[in-house]
Design a protein around this motif. Structure first.
Motif, PDB file in Angstrom:
ATOM      1  N   SER A 398       0.836  -1.201   0.000  1.00  0.00           N
ATOM      2  CA  SER A 398       0.000   0.000   0.000  1.00  0.00           C
ATOM      3  C   SER A 398       0.872   1.252   0.000  1.00  0.00           C
ATOM      4  CB  SER A 398      -0.916   0.003   1.222  1.00  0.00           C
ATOM      5  OG  SER A 398      -0.151   0.047   2.412  1.00  0.00           O
ATOM      6  N   ASN A 399       0.248   2.358  -0.411  1.00  0.00           N
ATOM      7  CA  ASN A 399       0.986   3.625  -0.449  1.00  0.00           C
ATOM      8  C   ASN A 399       1.405   4.077   0.946  1.00  0.00           C
ATOM      9  OD1 ASN A 399       0.724   3.724  -3.213  1.00  0.00           O
ATOM     10  ND2 ASN A 399      -1.110   5.020  -3.169  1.00  0.00           N
ATOM     11  N   GLY A 400       0.585   3.806   1.937  1.00  0.00           N
ATOM     12  CA  GLY A 400       0.940   4.206   3.296  1.00  0.00           C
ATOM     13  C   GLY A 400       2.201   3.515   3.790  1.00  0.00           C
ATOM     14  N   LYS A 401       2.347   2.214   3.487  1.00  0.00           N
ATOM     15  CA  LYS A 401       3.546   1.497   3.899  1.00  0.00           C
ATOM     16  C   LYS A 401       4.771   1.976   3.131  1.00  0.00           C
ATOM     17  CE  LYS A 401       1.178  -2.698   5.437  1.00  0.00           C
ATOM     18  NZ  LYS A 401       1.038  -4.159   5.272  1.00  0.00           N
ATOM     19  N   LYS A 402       4.587   2.313   1.866  1.00  0.00           N
ATOM     20  CA  LYS A 402       5.714   2.855   1.105  1.00  0.00           C
ATOM     21  C   LYS A 402       6.192   4.179   1.696  1.00  0.00           C
ATOM     22  CE  LYS A 402       4.479   0.780  -3.375  1.00  0.00           C
ATOM     23  NZ  LYS A 402       4.092   1.064  -4.773  1.00  0.00           N
ATOM     24  N   VAL A 403       5.244   5.044   2.033  1.00  0.00           N
ATOM     25  CA  VAL A 403       5.626   6.322   2.631  1.00  0.00           C
ATOM     26  C   VAL A 403       6.298   6.106   3.982  1.00  0.00           C
ATOM     27  CG1 VAL A 403       4.710   8.488   3.552  1.00  0.00           C
ATOM     28  CG2 VAL A 403       3.851   7.597   1.390  1.00  0.00           C
ATOM     29  N   SER A 461       2.076  10.427  -2.586  1.00  0.00           N
ATOM     30  CA  SER A 461       0.932  11.120  -1.979  1.00  0.00           C
ATOM     31  C   SER A 461       0.133  11.938  -2.982  1.00  0.00           C
ATOM     32  CB  SER A 461       1.417  12.030  -0.852  1.00  0.00           C
ATOM     33  OG  SER A 461       2.118  11.277   0.121  1.00  0.00           O
ATOM     34  N   GLY A 462       0.595  12.064  -4.224  1.00  0.00           N
ATOM     35  CA  GLY A 462      -0.136  12.789  -5.248  1.00  0.00           C
ATOM     36  C   GLY A 462       0.320  14.210  -5.469  1.00  0.00           C
ATOM     37  N   ASN A 463       1.399  14.646  -4.826  1.00  0.00           N
ATOM     38  CA  ASN A 463       1.919  16.001  -5.013  1.00  0.00           C
ATOM     39  C   ASN A 463       3.069  15.948  -6.024  1.00  0.00           C
ATOM     40  OD1 ASN A 463       0.150  16.891  -2.998  1.00  0.00           O
ATOM     41  ND2 ASN A 463       1.642  16.409  -1.397  1.00  0.00           N
ATOM     42  N   SER A 464       2.692  15.877  -7.298  1.00  0.00           N
ATOM     43  CA  SER A 464       3.712  15.689  -8.333  1.00  0.00           C
ATOM     44  C   SER A 464       4.586  16.924  -8.505  1.00  0.00           C
ATOM     45  CB  SER A 464       3.037  15.333  -9.660  1.00  0.00           C
ATOM     46  OG  SER A 464       2.105  16.342 -10.025  1.00  0.00           O
ATOM     47  N   LYS A 465       4.027  18.120  -8.326  1.00  0.00           N
ATOM     48  CA  LYS A 465       4.820  19.335  -8.496  1.00  0.00           C
ATOM     49  C   LYS A 465       5.883  19.454  -7.402  1.00  0.00           C
ATOM     50  CE  LYS A 465       1.234  21.975 -10.885  1.00  0.00           C
ATOM     51  NZ  LYS A 465       0.405  23.214 -10.879  1.00  0.00           N
ATOM     52  N   ASN A 466       5.507  19.162  -6.167  1.00  0.00           N
ATOM     53  CA  ASN A 466       6.496  19.171  -5.088  1.00  0.00           C
ATOM     54  C   ASN A 466       7.571  18.110  -5.326  1.00  0.00           C
ATOM     55  OD1 ASN A 466       4.966  21.136  -3.943  1.00  0.00           O
ATOM     56  ND2 ASN A 466       4.023  19.816  -2.397  1.00  0.00           N
ATOM     57  N   GLY A 467       7.148  16.950  -5.806  1.00  0.00           N
ATOM     58  CA  GLY A 467       8.110  15.902  -6.106  1.00  0.00           C
ATOM     59  C   GLY A 467       9.095  16.316  -7.186  1.00  0.00           C
TER      60      GLY A 467
END
Length: 625
Positions: A398-403, A461-467
């Protein structure tokens, strides 16, 4: 029987919760138990009858007679120390004189005579030429009690000779037993023998710059058979520095380093503890290299756990160096002394090595490529196959575990950066500009990895610009070290503080691909957002153009929806700010504007309407006078 361990274990247990008085009472109870077991206790109700002295035949028949003699000597020693501590606790009392001092010396002599009797018994029952460890430990114990007795009698030269002999024997025993079994001897050396030697040397007005080994070599009784036999076993004991070899517990002789190098400087190692710790660290490093190369399929946690075998002796070397510096500082040695300068260089070298292995362990925990690649979690257990033979697929992480895993990596990178900053505080590092530039380059490498991990968490998390911004920052940092970080000579060694050129180049190429990829993704997202915005602006019921002047019409303005016509009744803000600002420029009823009469050319006087003030009532309760 281990004499030293037998004594120290009882001392530590008793003194941990009590004082010398309680230790003496405990020894008395233990002596009664041993005497009853051996049949030497007087029965209750009968007069005390002196017993025959313990002989060699008694010791040969039962080794508990050795414990009986040791307990007797320890009780007399504890009695003397208890009287001395009671006198020291009285702040109003002066130096110990008179009958108290005589009683203390008498008890110490009793302990010394009991230890001498133990040596005679052991010598009669054992072959003196072999000098077994029990006889040597008993003689070292006797020398320590003799030194304590002469210390209280203020016979400083005899005291120094006795403690010098005890120092030689305990030092040899600590080396011959190895690091695992030599701790009791090292504890006696550091806590009792060496401080007493230093104080006796001070009373004899010896130079405070003389080392303990030099003082021992000067006052050691060379005619003693024990001293001659010990020096025959290890001639380097009296040298002002460590011996060239060390005998471990398994009987293997290992070479001890004589020098240590840091950058372009090489200094001699004058402390045996430092040399032993460095030798142990070198052996552990070889074992780590062989174990990691042989077991390449180990998990990340197993490989990181293997670094503990190197970190422990490296920490021992740091502690031994600090202890040596503290001893020289307490002796009044100046900072410009050659020994102090050598220890400062040794401090920098051993601390840098310790920091390097800590960083290497954290790099292993980060994963493949120092955490540059986000591999699946290898610690997840695969599901067991079903009985019907159907293939069971493992669900994706899951995305939470990746983060969460990326957050752990960021913590590891922060620890690495803090370790690199701590290196700058070591002695002599601030003046080495070349070395500081190397540290800055390594810091850029790990800072780039840190930005990479944070950028991936933003993308998940969906913040592609920050990434994308963080990817660009990581690429900017990696571009400064792409061709400067380290060499390829350390590629085959376990990971440590060194960074190779291949590692830096691979990180730089990876970041270039990620920046190009995510720049395209962000452009696609921007185009989709502009298209959605233009569709929204042209949809029925949307706001007119005059209400959206802050938005740029990408596909052109909707000319059919410029304003709302016919205008509708809409609420407006109450009491706008410009009314308060324009107070002096607005006419209100009852107020005449100041200015000039244009017709007559005479200035006009502002006439303010003044309300006639009503006369109030006079007197109390409204009654006038």
């Amino acid at each position: 029987m281990d004499v030293t361990k037998f004594i120290l274990s009882r001392r530590n247990e008793a003194l941990l919760v009590g004082d010398y008085g309680s230790y003496r009472k405990q020894l008395s109870r233990r002596l009664l138990t041993v005497n009853q077991r051996l049949g030497r206790a007087s029965p209750k109700g009968r007069k005390y009858a002196p017993k025959a002295p313990i002989s060699a035949q008694d010791v040969a028949g039962n080794s508990e007679f050795i414990a009986l003699l040791l307990l007797t000597a320890e009780r007399a020693w504890a009695h003397a120390l208890h009287m001395k501590s009671m006198h020291s606790a009285d702040s109003s009392a002066k130096d110990i004189t008179g009958s108290t001092r005589t009683h203390i010396i008498s008890r110490l002599r009793k302990a010394q005579q009991t230890a001498a009797h133990l040596i005679e018994v052991l010598r009669s029952s054992k072959d003196e030429q072999n000098i077994p460890h029990i006889l040597l430990e008993a003689h070292a114990y006797y020398c320590m009690l003799l030194g304590t007795s002469c210390f209280e009698s203020q016979k400083w030269e005899i005291c120094l000779k006795a403690y010098s002999e005890a120092h030689l024997m305990y030092k040899w025993l600590a080396r011959s037993r190895g690091a695992s079994q030599g701790d009791p001897f090292s504890e006696l050396l550091t806590s009792t023998v060496d401080p007493s030697i230093r104080y006796a040397a001070y009373q004899l007005r010896l130079s405070r710059t003389l080392s303990i080994t030099t003082i021992v070599a000067r006052y050691l009784p060379r005619d003693s058979n024990y001293v001659q036999e010990v020096l025959k076993q290890d001639p380097d004991l009296l040298k002002d520095g460590p011996s060239t070899s060390k005998r471990s517990s398994d009987g293997i002789t290992k070479d001890l380093p004589k020098t240590i190098s840091w950058r372009s400087r090489t200094v001699n190692i004058e402390d045996a503890n430092i040399a032993q710790a460095l030798a142990a660290a070198s052996i552990a490093e070889q074992k780590l290299t062989s174990s990691l190369s042989a077991n390449s399929e180990q998990s990340v946690k197993e490989r990181a756990g293997a670094y503990d075998e190197v970190l422990l002796p490296s920490q021992d070397a740091v502690n031994a160096t600090k202890t040596a510096i503290d001893e020289l500082t307490a002796d009044g040695v100046a900072q410009g002394d050659q020994r102090m300068q050598g220890l400062q260089i040794t401090t920098t070298a051993v601390n840098y090595s310790l920091v390097g292995w800590r960083i290497g362990r954290n790099r292993v925990l980060c994963g493949r490529g120092d955490g540059a690649h986000l591999d699946p979690d290898s610690s997840r257990k695969a599901k067991k196959p079903r009985e019907d033979g159907e293939i069971v697929t493992t669900p994706n992480e899951s995305n939470g575990k990746k983060v969460a895993r990326l957050r752990e990596r960021v913590t590891l990178y922060d620890t690495i950066l803090q370790s690199l900053d701590s290196v700058k505080e070591l002695p002599g590092v601030a003046a080495d500009q070349v070395f500081l530039e190397e540290l800055s380059t390594k810091r850029l490498y790990f800072a780039s990895l840190r930005c990479l991990a944070i950028a991936r968490s933003h993308n998940i998390s969906g913040n592609s610009k920050n990434g994308l911004a963080l990817y660009a920052r990581a690429l900017d940092l990696s571009s400064k070290l792409a061709f400067e970080a380290g060499s390829d000579a350390t590629a085959k060694k376990p990971l440590n503080i060194e960074v190779t050129k291949n590692q830096a180049n691979s990180l730089h190429h990876l970041l270039e691909g990620l920046v190009a990829q995510h720049r395209a993704l962000v452009d696609i997202e921007n185009l989709n957002a502009d298209a959605a915005r233009s569709e929204k602006s042209t949809a029925p019921g949307s706001l007119p153009v005059i209400e959206r002047l802050d938005e740029y019409p990408v596909n052109g303005a909707d000319l059919s929806n410029l304003v709302i016509y016919p205008p509708r009744l809409r609420p407006i803000p109450v009491k706008p700010i410009f009314l308060d600002v324009a107070w002096t420029y607005i006419d209100y009823p009852g107020r005449v504007k100041k200015g000039h009469d244009v017709a007559n050319g005479t200035p006009m006087v502002a006439v303010e309407r003044v309300d006639e003030k009503k006369e109030g009532r006079k007197g109390w309760f409204g009654f006038g006078r």
